[in-house]
Scaffold this active site. Structure first.
Site, short mmCIF file in Angstrom:
data_model
loop_
_atom_site.label_atom_id
_atom_site.label_comp_id
_atom_site.label_asym_id
_atom_site.label_seq_id
_atom_site.Cartn_x
_atom_site.Cartn_y
_atom_site.Cartn_z
N LYS A 1 -12.53 -5.33 0.30
CA LYS A 1 -11.61 -6.46 0.47
C LYS A 1 -12.38 -7.67 1.03
CE LYS A 1 -9.01 -3.33 2.44
NZ LYS A 1 -7.94 -2.52 3.04
N ASP B 1 -5.14 3.79 5.91
CA ASP B 1 -3.73 3.39 5.76
C ASP B 1 -2.95 4.29 4.79
OD1 ASP B 1 -5.18 2.33 3.66
OD2 ASP B 1 -4.34 0.31 3.78
C1 GLC Z 1 -9.44 -0.67 0.13
C2 GLC Z 1 -10.07 0.24 1.17
C3 GLC Z 1 -9.22 1.47 1.39
C4 GLC Z 1 -7.79 1.08 1.70
C5 GLC Z 1 -7.25 0.19 0.60
C6 GLC Z 1 -5.84 -0.27 0.87
O1 GLC Z 1 -9.49 -0.04 -1.09
O2 GLC Z 1 -11.38 0.59 0.77
O3 GLC Z 1 -9.74 2.26 2.45
O4 GLC Z 1 -7.01 2.24 1.81
O5 GLC Z 1 -8.08 -0.95 0.47
O6 GLC Z 1 -5.74 -0.99 2.06
#
Ligand code: GLC
Length: 509
Positions: A187, A223
């Site tokens: 991200k 998450d």
């Molecule tokens: C990105 C992160 C992952 C997380 C996802 C949603 O893909 O690498 O760990 O769960 O975003 O937030």
């Protein structure tokens, strides 16, 4: 089909008009038809067939197996990280906990009190400035520690020693419940000196540097795990967690027999949660067959080019930008806004994903393409983008573009969930879903269900359920269990606690 209003093009058959008018109308109609087919040609790469989605599922299944295999894991694109969470809560967890939620739209600090099914929660959003997201790890964790301090002060708990759970939504290799090594940032984050490090250690060091609060982090979760745990607190069938927000990812309960890298005990339940990190699916070229020029451009201009291919086709951080690139292509070709754009429309990242949801909310009925002829939201977005001249036709075309991009995203996410459900082979599964994209998009849920019905093997029942505040509640639940066990076994290692969690507190399916 592009819903361009053909009727508006000219008089109905049989209507009397002069020869010249008839010729003009015919010309206009032909121009419209040719414009329509040109637009359809431009957007065609975003329309995938059922076979494409089935192919994607097959490829994803292969990548899941590679990630789970001992020999194949080191080079696998989808890492399938083993978590230390081996069961779902039994609903009897209690106590007061702090939680941190980093990695979504906002950074939050939460105070959660659990009392069986009753959950009370207070939270505060803190900004993480761009220069910190791209700065050093020390700066990031000092900032986090400062936010914890401010939050505790506001809540008059500065003197208390409250256990903390950390929802850290990035790919981590967990070595224990409170030991998580960041594999790489995803991200918008890229802080130096954190990849390859234990984020709990970095947090504790930052807290020690301040010296004015006593907080110990007992658990780190992703998450997706938070969403699953939070939903499983009340729904025993919940076995998959899905995030559709800034990023996208899924976790699910896997049989330990399928996890070749499993190094824990052999006790019951022989299951463990796997954080798939499916956002990286396609990084090895597996999705090249559906990648459009626009996907390639989004990737190229991102801070992690070549990474998170599947995520970039689906999630909120990128969806608006894909739409913007497509709108710009249409505008430059003279198919939109009379060819005249605006500085905003030509600025990368300026077409927010929330605009896609707002514009699609003008579509009253997704299936019939029935639209609000006032185009209230669509026009508001155009105004925000400082577009000077636009017609109803521009509104219709823009809606069409938005619905194509979000439909592809929803169908791709459905292919991923379909792949997990078919792999799990449980007869009835609840999928806990959270994330801003899923919450705010008016049709994402329906689109996913529609596609899943085609892709999931007959005999497997599923339900997509909105998971409320998993990142806070889920972290609190895991921390609650770790804390109680720690108190009763003060010398235990947290790794052992994680095992104990499953034996003493948690029931498997
Ligand atoms: C990105 C992160 C992952 C997380 C996802 C949603 O893909 O690498 O760990 O769960 O975003 O937030």
């Amino acid at each position: 089909m592009l819903p361009i209003n053909e009727e508006a093009a000219g008089p109905a058959d049989g209507q009397k008009c002069g020869e010249k008018e008839a010729r003009d109308e015919k010309f206009k109609r032909e121009r419209r038809a040719s414009r329509k087919s040109k637009i359809e040609n431009i957007v065609r790469p975003f329309i995938l067939s059922d076979d494409d989605y089935k192919e994607i599922m097959q490829r994803m299944r292969q990548k899941f197996d590679d990630g789970l295999g001992k020999e194949t894991n080191p080079t696998a694109s989808v890492k399938m990280f083993t978590t230390y969470v081996r069961g779902v809560p039994n609903g009897s967890e209690n106590g007061e906990f702090l939680a941190l939620d980093l990695g979504g739209t906002n950074f939050r600090v939460l105070l959660i009190s659990l009392d069986g099914q009753e959950v009370k929660m207070e939270s505060k959003i803190f900004l993480i400035p761009q220069q910190i997201m791209l700065g050093s790890g020390v700066q990031l964790f000092d900032h986090i520690a400062e936010c914890i301090f401010k939050f505790m002060k506001e809540h008059n708990i500065i003197h208390k020693n409250i256990p903390l759970g950390f929802t850290f939504s990035f790919p981590c290799k967990q070595l224990g419940l409170n030991k998580a090594i960041l594999a790489h940032w995803t991200k918008g984050f890229k802080c130096e000196g954190v990849e390859g490090e234990d984020i709990v250690r970095l947090l504790h060091e930052a807290i020690e540097r301040r010296g004015d609060i006593k907080v110990e982090c007992l658990a780190v979760i992703n998450d997706t795990v938070g969403a699953l745990m939070s939903c499983a607190h009340s729904d025993r069938k919940c076995a998959v967690g899905l995030i559709l927000g800034t990023g996208t990812n899924a976790c699910y309960i896997e049989r330990i027999d399928n996890v070749e890298l499993w190094d824990g005990d052999d006790d019951e339940p022989r299951e463990v949660m796997i954080n798939t990190e499916w956002g990286a699916f396609g990084d090895d070229g597996a999705l090249d067959f559906i990648k459009t020029d626009y996907d390639k451009k989004v990737d190229k201009t991102s801070i992690n080019a070549g990474k998170q291919t599947y995520e970039k086709m689906i999630s909120g951080m990128y969806m608006g930008e894909i739409v913007r690139l497509l709108l710009e292509k249409l505008r430059k070709g003279g198919h939109l806004f009379g060819g005249k754009g605006s500085e905003e429309l030509s600025t990368r990242g300026r077409f927010y994903t929330k605009y896609v949801s707002e514009i699609e909310r003008d579509m009253r009925d997704r299936l019939t393409g029935d639209v609000d002829e006032h185009f209230k939201n669509t026009k508001q977005v155009f105004d925000e983008l400082n577009l000077e001249k636009y017609t109803d036709e521009d509104c219709r075309i823009t809606q069409y573009v938005c619905s194509l991009i979000s439909t592809r995203a929803a169908y791709l996410a459905a292919a991923g969930i379909g792949c997990i459900l078919n792999k799990m082979q449980r007869p009835d599964v609840t999928v806990a879903v959270d994330g801003s994209l899923y919450r705010f998009h008016p049709h994402f849920h329906d689109l996913m269900v529609e596609k899943l019905n085609q892709l999931v093997e007959p005999g497997i029942k599923f339900k997509l359920m909105l998971s409320h505040d998993g990142s806070g509640k889920g972290a609190a639940i895991v921390t609650a269990v770790a804390h109680r066990l720690r108190q009763s076994k003060s010398n235990s290692q947290l790794d052992e606690l994680a095992d104990a969690m499953q034996k003493q507190e948690l029931e498997g399916h």
